[in-house]
Design a protein around this motif. Sequence first.
Motif, PDB file in Angstrom:
ATOM      1  N   CYS A  97      16.138  14.260   5.693  1.00 32.04           N
ATOM      2  CA  CYS A  97      16.293  12.812   5.526  1.00 32.04           C
ATOM      3  C   CYS A  97      16.015  12.443   4.077  1.00 32.04           C
ATOM      4  CB  CYS A  97      15.321  12.087   6.460  1.00 32.04           C
ATOM      5  SG  CYS A  97      15.291  10.289   6.235  1.00 32.04           S
ATOM      6  N   LEU A  98      16.930  11.726   3.468  1.00 34.33           N
ATOM      7  CA  LEU A  98      16.761  11.179   2.128  1.00 34.33           C
ATOM      8  C   LEU A  98      16.546   9.677   2.279  1.00 34.33           C
ATOM      9  CD1 LEU A  98      16.982  11.552  -1.013  1.00 34.33           C
ATOM     10  CD2 LEU A  98      19.442  11.125  -0.753  1.00 34.33           C
ATOM     11  N   GLU A  99      15.423   9.192   1.755  1.00 33.71           N
ATOM     12  CA  GLU A  99      15.136   7.770   1.959  1.00 33.71           C
ATOM     13  C   GLU A  99      14.260   7.237   0.833  1.00 33.71           C
ATOM     14  OE1 GLU A  99      15.846   4.706   2.606  1.00 33.71           O
ATOM     15  OE2 GLU A  99      16.329   5.301   4.672  1.00 33.71           O
ATOM     16  N   PHE A 100      14.409   5.942   0.566  1.00 35.41           N
ATOM     17  CA  PHE A 100      13.513   5.271  -0.367  1.00 35.41           C
ATOM     18  C   PHE A 100      12.106   5.233   0.208  1.00 35.41           C
ATOM     19  CE2 PHE A 100      17.583   3.337  -1.722  1.00 35.41           C
ATOM     20  CZ  PHE A 100      17.511   3.619  -3.077  1.00 35.41           C
ATOM     21  N   SER A 101      11.130   5.200  -0.691  1.00 38.01           N
ATOM     22  CA  SER A 101       9.740   5.082  -0.258  1.00 38.01           C
ATOM     23  C   SER A 101       9.013   4.221  -1.282  1.00 38.01           C
ATOM     24  CB  SER A 101       9.108   6.479  -0.116  1.00 38.01           C
ATOM     25  OG  SER A 101       7.848   6.390   0.496  1.00 38.01           O
ATOM     26  N   THR A 102       7.768   4.519  -1.530  1.00 37.82           N
ATOM     27  CA  THR A 102       6.954   3.735  -2.464  1.00 37.82           C
ATOM     28  C   THR A 102       6.486   4.640  -3.589  1.00 37.82           C
ATOM     29  OG1 THR A 102       6.190   2.342  -0.644  1.00 37.82           O
ATOM     30  CG2 THR A 102       4.943   2.242  -2.706  1.00 37.82           C
ATOM     31  N   THR A 103       6.920   4.364  -4.815  1.00 36.70           N
ATOM     32  CA  THR A 103       6.512   5.191  -5.937  1.00 36.70           C
ATOM     33  C   THR A 103       5.009   5.051  -6.196  1.00 36.70           C
ATOM     34  OG1 THR A 103       6.884   5.725  -8.258  1.00 36.70           O
ATOM     35  CG2 THR A 103       7.086   3.400  -7.644  1.00 36.70           C
ATOM     36  N   LEU A 104       4.393   6.161  -6.532  1.00 33.69           N
ATOM     37  CA  LEU A 104       2.957   6.178  -6.802  1.00 33.69           C
ATOM     38  C   LEU A 104       2.662   6.234  -8.293  1.00 33.69           C
ATOM     39  CD1 LEU A 104       1.896   8.746  -4.024  1.00 33.69           C
ATOM     40  CD2 LEU A 104       1.946   6.244  -3.900  1.00 33.69           C
ATOM     41  N   TRP A 105       3.701   6.201  -9.124  1.00 29.38           N
ATOM     42  CA  TRP A 105       3.481   6.233 -10.562  1.00 29.38           C
ATOM     43  C   TRP A 105       2.925   4.894 -11.035  1.00 29.38           C
ATOM     44  CZ3 TRP A 105       8.697   8.630 -12.621  1.00 29.38           C
ATOM     45  CH2 TRP A 105       8.683   9.999 -12.368  1.00 29.38           C
ATOM     46  N   PRO A 106       1.757   4.900 -11.697  1.00 32.23           N
ATOM     47  CA  PRO A 106       1.190   3.649 -12.218  1.00 32.23           C
ATOM     48  C   PRO A 106       2.140   2.993 -13.217  1.00 32.23           C
ATOM     49  CG  PRO A 106      -0.418   5.445 -12.301  1.00 32.23           C
ATOM     50  CD  PRO A 106       0.913   6.070 -11.980  1.00 32.23           C
ATOM     51  N   GLY A 107       2.271   1.708 -13.106  1.00 30.97           N
ATOM     52  CA  GLY A 107       3.135   0.971 -14.024  1.00 30.97           C
ATOM     53  C   GLY A 107       4.576   0.918 -13.559  1.00 30.97           C
ATOM     54  N   PHE A 108       5.147   2.057 -13.216  1.00 33.25           N
ATOM     55  CA  PHE A 108       6.547   2.093 -12.794  1.00 33.25           C
ATOM     56  C   PHE A 108       6.740   1.316 -11.495  1.00 33.25           C
ATOM     57  CE2 PHE A 108      10.083   4.411 -10.571  1.00 33.25           C
ATOM     58  CZ  PHE A 108      11.097   3.924 -11.375  1.00 33.25           C
ATOM     59  N   ALA A 109       5.740   1.399 -10.605  1.00 34.03           N
ATOM     60  CA  ALA A 109       5.844   0.693  -9.326  1.00 34.03           C
ATOM     61  C   ALA A 109       6.022  -0.809  -9.548  1.00 34.03           C
ATOM     62  CB  ALA A 109       4.606   0.955  -8.473  1.00 34.03           C
ATOM     63  N   GLU A 110       5.252  -1.359 -10.483  1.00 35.63           N
ATOM     64  CA  GLU A 110       5.338  -2.796 -10.750  1.00 35.63           C
ATOM     65  C   GLU A 110       6.674  -3.167 -11.386  1.00 35.63           C
ATOM     66  OE1 GLU A 110       1.286  -1.606 -10.084  1.00 35.63           O
ATOM     67  OE2 GLU A 110       2.790  -0.856 -11.510  1.00 35.63           O
ATOM     68  N   ILE A 111       7.130  -2.312 -12.303  1.00 33.13           N
ATOM     69  CA  ILE A 111       8.414  -2.570 -12.961  1.00 33.13           C
ATOM     70  C   ILE A 111       9.553  -2.535 -11.936  1.00 33.13           C
ATOM     71  CG2 ILE A 111      10.092  -1.647 -14.611  1.00 33.13           C
ATOM     72  CD1 ILE A 111       7.670  -0.619 -16.231  1.00 33.13           C
ATOM     73  N   TYR A 112       9.540  -1.505 -11.078  1.00 33.77           N
ATOM     74  CA  TYR A 112      10.612  -1.381 -10.088  1.00 33.77           C
ATOM     75  C   TYR A 112      10.554  -2.525  -9.076  1.00 33.77           C
ATOM     76  CZ  TYR A 112      13.587   0.231  -6.361  1.00 33.77           C
ATOM     77  OH  TYR A 112      14.566   0.295  -5.419  1.00 33.77           O
ATOM     78  N   ASP A 113       9.353  -2.924  -8.704  1.00 36.89           N
ATOM     79  CA  ASP A 113       9.213  -4.013  -7.740  1.00 36.89           C
ATOM     80  C   ASP A 113       9.829  -5.299  -8.295  1.00 36.89           C
ATOM     81  OD1 ASP A 113       7.927  -4.760  -5.107  1.00 36.89           O
ATOM     82  OD2 ASP A 113       6.990  -6.251  -6.405  1.00 36.89           O
ATOM     83  N   ALA A 114       9.532  -5.593  -9.558  1.00 32.19           N
ATOM     84  CA  ALA A 114      10.085  -6.797 -10.177  1.00 32.19           C
ATOM     85  C   ALA A 114      11.603  -6.695 -10.298  1.00 32.19           C
ATOM     86  CB  ALA A 114       9.456  -7.006 -11.549  1.00 32.19           C
ATOM     87  N   TYR A 115      12.096  -5.522 -10.708  1.00 28.87           N
ATOM     88  CA  TYR A 115      13.544  -5.323 -10.857  1.00 28.87           C
ATOM     89  C   TYR A 115      14.254  -5.488  -9.515  1.00 28.87           C
ATOM     90  CZ  TYR A 115      17.816  -2.561 -10.662  1.00 28.87           C
ATOM     91  OH  TYR A 115      19.093  -2.132 -10.405  1.00 28.87           O
ATOM     92  N   SER A 116      13.725  -4.823  -8.489  1.00 30.69           N
ATOM     93  CA  SER A 116      14.433  -4.806  -7.209  1.00 30.69           C
ATOM     94  C   SER A 116      14.464  -6.180  -6.559  1.00 30.69           C
ATOM     95  CB  SER A 116      13.793  -3.782  -6.268  1.00 30.69           C
ATOM     96  OG  SER A 116      12.436  -4.087  -6.024  1.00 30.69           O
ATOM     97  N   HIS A 117      13.371  -6.909  -6.630  1.00 31.11           N
ATOM     98  CA  HIS A 117      13.335  -8.213  -5.980  1.00 31.11           C
ATOM     99  C   HIS A 117      14.123  -9.278  -6.745  1.00 31.11           C
ATOM    100  CE1 HIS A 117      10.065  -6.734  -3.335  1.00 31.11           C
ATOM    101  NE2 HIS A 117      10.517  -7.678  -2.544  1.00 31.11           N
ATOM    102  N   LYS A 118      14.140  -9.173  -8.084  1.00 35.05           N
ATOM    103  CA  LYS A 118      14.784 -10.214  -8.875  1.00 35.05           C
ATOM    104  C   LYS A 118      16.223  -9.888  -9.253  1.00 35.05           C
ATOM    105  CE  LYS A 118      10.418 -11.860 -10.842  1.00 35.05           C
ATOM    106  NZ  LYS A 118       9.623 -12.059 -12.084  1.00 35.05           N
ATOM    107  N   MET A 119      16.487  -8.610  -9.571  1.00 35.62           N
ATOM    108  CA  MET A 119      17.793  -8.266 -10.112  1.00 35.62           C
ATOM    109  C   MET A 119      18.791  -7.783  -9.066  1.00 35.62           C
ATOM    110  SD  MET A 119      17.772  -9.113 -13.197  1.00 35.62           S
ATOM    111  CE  MET A 119      19.368  -8.385 -13.591  1.00 35.62           C
ATOM    112  N   VAL A 120      18.311  -7.026  -8.067  1.00 36.48           N
ATOM    113  CA  VAL A 120      19.259  -6.451  -7.104  1.00 36.48           C
ATOM    114  C   VAL A 120      20.029  -7.526  -6.341  1.00 36.48           C
ATOM    115  CG1 VAL A 120      19.444  -5.091  -4.982  1.00 36.48           C
ATOM    116  CG2 VAL A 120      18.140  -4.215  -6.923  1.00 36.48           C
ATOM    117  N   PRO A 121      19.375  -8.589  -5.833  1.00 34.93           N
ATOM    118  CA  PRO A 121      20.173  -9.635  -5.175  1.00 34.93           C
ATOM    119  C   PRO A 121      21.197 -10.276  -6.113  1.00 34.93           C
ATOM    120  CG  PRO A 121      17.866  -9.845  -4.566  1.00 34.93           C
ATOM    121  CD  PRO A 121      17.924  -8.849  -5.689  1.00 34.93           C
ATOM    122  N   LYS A 122      20.847 -10.387  -7.407  1.00 41.47           N
ATOM    123  CA  LYS A 122      21.795 -10.941  -8.367  1.00 41.47           C
ATOM    124  C   LYS A 122      22.988 -10.008  -8.560  1.00 41.47           C
ATOM    125  CE  LYS A 122      18.393 -13.714 -10.890  1.00 41.47           C
ATOM    126  NZ  LYS A 122      17.698 -13.935 -12.187  1.00 41.47           N
TER     127      LYS A 122
END
Length: 243
Positions: free
Chosen positions: A160-185
């Motif tokens: 199974c290939l699936e998205f999960s939750t990144t554990l890298w400090p800093g990157f998690a916050e950047i990806y969270d902001a990108y995915s919630h704000k940019m992906v719907p756009k």
Amino acid sequence: MNDTVSFGYEDVAPDEKTRRVGGVFSSVASRYDIMNDAMSGGMHRLWKDRFVRRVKPRAGEQILDMAGGTGDIAFRLAKSGAAVTVADINPQMLEVGVERAQKRGIDGLVWTEANAETLAFPDRFFDAYTIAFGIRNVTDIPKALREAHRVLRRGGRFFCLEFSTTLWPGFAEIYDAYSHKMVPKLGQLLAHDADSYRYLIESIRRFPDMTRFEAMIGEAGFVQTNVEPMLGGLVAIHSGWKI
């Protein structure tokens, strides 16, 4: 099965989730691959290549690619000479896959509309079961995992290939902001559908973390379970064996 299940950040009745998820993929089917490229910067292609290398498909094997409607994984698997059955609950996604296969001159794939929770295949039929970026959209995930175990032969493998939750400090916050704000756009710009892509991002947040999902695979009967994180766990390859 609980009285409610998650649909993004909402909790809805199981039948309602199944209906809504069907609507999401009917809406995005024709632009699905373009959006995957846009959302991942094309990296989804590398993840899928790595995933199929881990599966190690072989000529003559029977492989079920579940939730594989557009054919991305099946096309890679079929290069080995394996007999690949592509199953998807959504007929629009399957239509896209069949059309892509015809354009590429890929013959021999079996395309079938199927629900991961209630497969019509006989017991111990497949050598391998694959599912890429589909399990989190299943209404009853434990039931789907048990079905995967049922249709595999002894010695069969689950991947199974699936998205999960990144554990890298800093990157998690950047990806969270990108995915919630940019992906719907991006969804609105490229697929004219912001809401469906908002759901797809929210569904990642509600999906069990790597440790919990690995445990769920074991609870379905698989042994030697393993998880291989990429980008710190933003994406993960889960696997298990049936004995």
